[in-house]
Scaffold this motif. Structure first.
Motif, short mmCIF file in Angstrom:
data_model
loop_
_atom_site.label_atom_id
_atom_site.label_comp_id
_atom_site.label_asym_id
_atom_site.label_seq_id
_atom_site.Cartn_x
_atom_site.Cartn_y
_atom_site.Cartn_z
N THR A 43 0.87 -1.17 0.00
CA THR A 43 0.00 0.00 0.00
C THR A 43 0.91 1.22 0.00
O THR A 43 2.08 1.13 0.37
N PHE A 44 0.38 2.33 -0.45
CA PHE A 44 1.16 3.56 -0.44
C PHE A 44 1.13 4.17 0.96
O PHE A 44 0.15 4.00 1.70
N PRO A 107 5.49 7.79 -4.31
CA PRO A 107 6.53 8.34 -5.18
C PRO A 107 6.47 9.87 -5.24
O PRO A 107 5.40 10.47 -5.19
N SER A 108 7.64 10.46 -5.38
CA SER A 108 7.73 11.91 -5.54
C SER A 108 7.13 12.30 -6.88
O SER A 108 7.04 11.49 -7.80
N TYR A 109 6.74 13.55 -6.97
CA TYR A 109 6.25 14.06 -8.25
C TYR A 109 7.38 14.05 -9.26
O TYR A 109 8.50 14.45 -8.97
N SER A 110 7.09 13.56 -10.45
CA SER A 110 8.06 13.54 -11.53
C SER A 110 7.39 14.17 -12.75
O SER A 110 6.41 13.62 -13.27
N PRO A 111 7.87 15.31 -13.20
CA PRO A 111 7.19 16.01 -14.30
C PRO A 111 7.01 15.17 -15.56
O PRO A 111 6.05 15.35 -16.30
N SER A 145 0.64 8.09 -8.64
CA SER A 145 1.76 7.25 -8.19
C SER A 145 1.95 6.03 -9.08
O SER A 145 3.09 5.64 -9.37
N ILE A 146 0.86 5.43 -9.53
CA ILE A 146 0.97 4.27 -10.42
C ILE A 146 1.64 4.70 -11.73
O ILE A 146 2.51 4.00 -12.26
N SER A 190 -5.37 -0.52 -17.25
CA SER A 190 -5.72 0.61 -16.40
C SER A 190 -4.80 0.69 -15.18
O SER A 190 -4.24 -0.32 -14.75
N SER A 191 -4.68 1.88 -14.64
CA SER A 191 -3.89 2.06 -13.43
C SER A 191 -4.61 1.51 -12.19
O SER A 191 -4.00 1.24 -11.18
#
Length: 196
Positions: A43-44, A107-111, A145-146, A190-191
């Motif tokens: 789980t996140f 997860p961190s934001y990734s542009p 995040s996915i 799908s995510s």
């Protein structure tokens, strides 16, 4: 074997037995099935935090006349008290560890791998009824995040998708699927899938 199945917060609630034994048995069976196939269950960290808020919120409303929701209904049926729910909230990490559920950092934001959160929020609002305004933020964060974890992959099957969110909310899964049809990264898989 290379797929991590991330449980959405409602499934964590079921895992703790807070919606009754039949739902707990169903999620236990799902986890056993995934593990027998070599998958990883996790789980996140933001879902774990949401679980904490859900438990404390249920504790706050268990004695209120206007308290509603499946946790409160089941708690009243079983004689679970406010104190029981607060104590359970304090043991969440231990219970997840005993169930061998990994709590992975969100997860961190990734542009490069971000979704259009405003567009996805509109799709969610059309599909899902949210009683808690923060819940939509958690759902958006889970889908985002996915996408980050899949990072430039084009999975053609669940077995090759790297990461997937499992939810009991079919409207949420449908909204994620609809959004994914707009993006090459997940127009095949799908995510979000339902536990069913």
């Amino acid at each position: 074997r290379s797929v991590t199945f991330y449980l959405d917060t409602p499934l964590l609630v079921q895992l703790l037995g807070l919606e009754g034994d039949p739902k707990k048995k169903a999620i236990d069976d799902l986890i056993e099935l995934v593990r027998n196939l070599g998958g990883t269950i996790a789980t996140f960290s933001h879902s774990r935090d949401e679980l904490d808020r859900v438990l404390k919120g249920a504790a706050d409303y268990i004695e209120a006349r206007n308290g509603r929701g499946s946790i409160i209904i089941e708690a009243r049926r079983n004689g679970t008290t406010k104190s029981d729910l607060i104590l359970l909230a304090g043991k969440v990490d231990q219970l997840l560890e005993e169930s061998k559920i990994e709590v992975n950092n969100t997860p961190s934001y990734s542009p490069d791998f971000q979704i259009d959160e405003a567009t996805f929020e509109k799709i969610l609002e059309d599909e899902v009824t949210y009683f808690n305004p923060r819940a939509i933020e958690y759902d958006i964060n889970s889908v985002r995040s996915i996408y980050v974890l899949r990072a430039n992959t084009l999975p053609t099957s669940v077995e090759r998708c790297k990461a997937i969110l499992v939810s009991s909310n079919s409207a949420f899964a449908r909204a994620a699927y609809d959004y994914g049809q707009l993006h090459m990264e997940s127009n095949e898989v799908s995510s979000v899938i339902t536990d069913f």
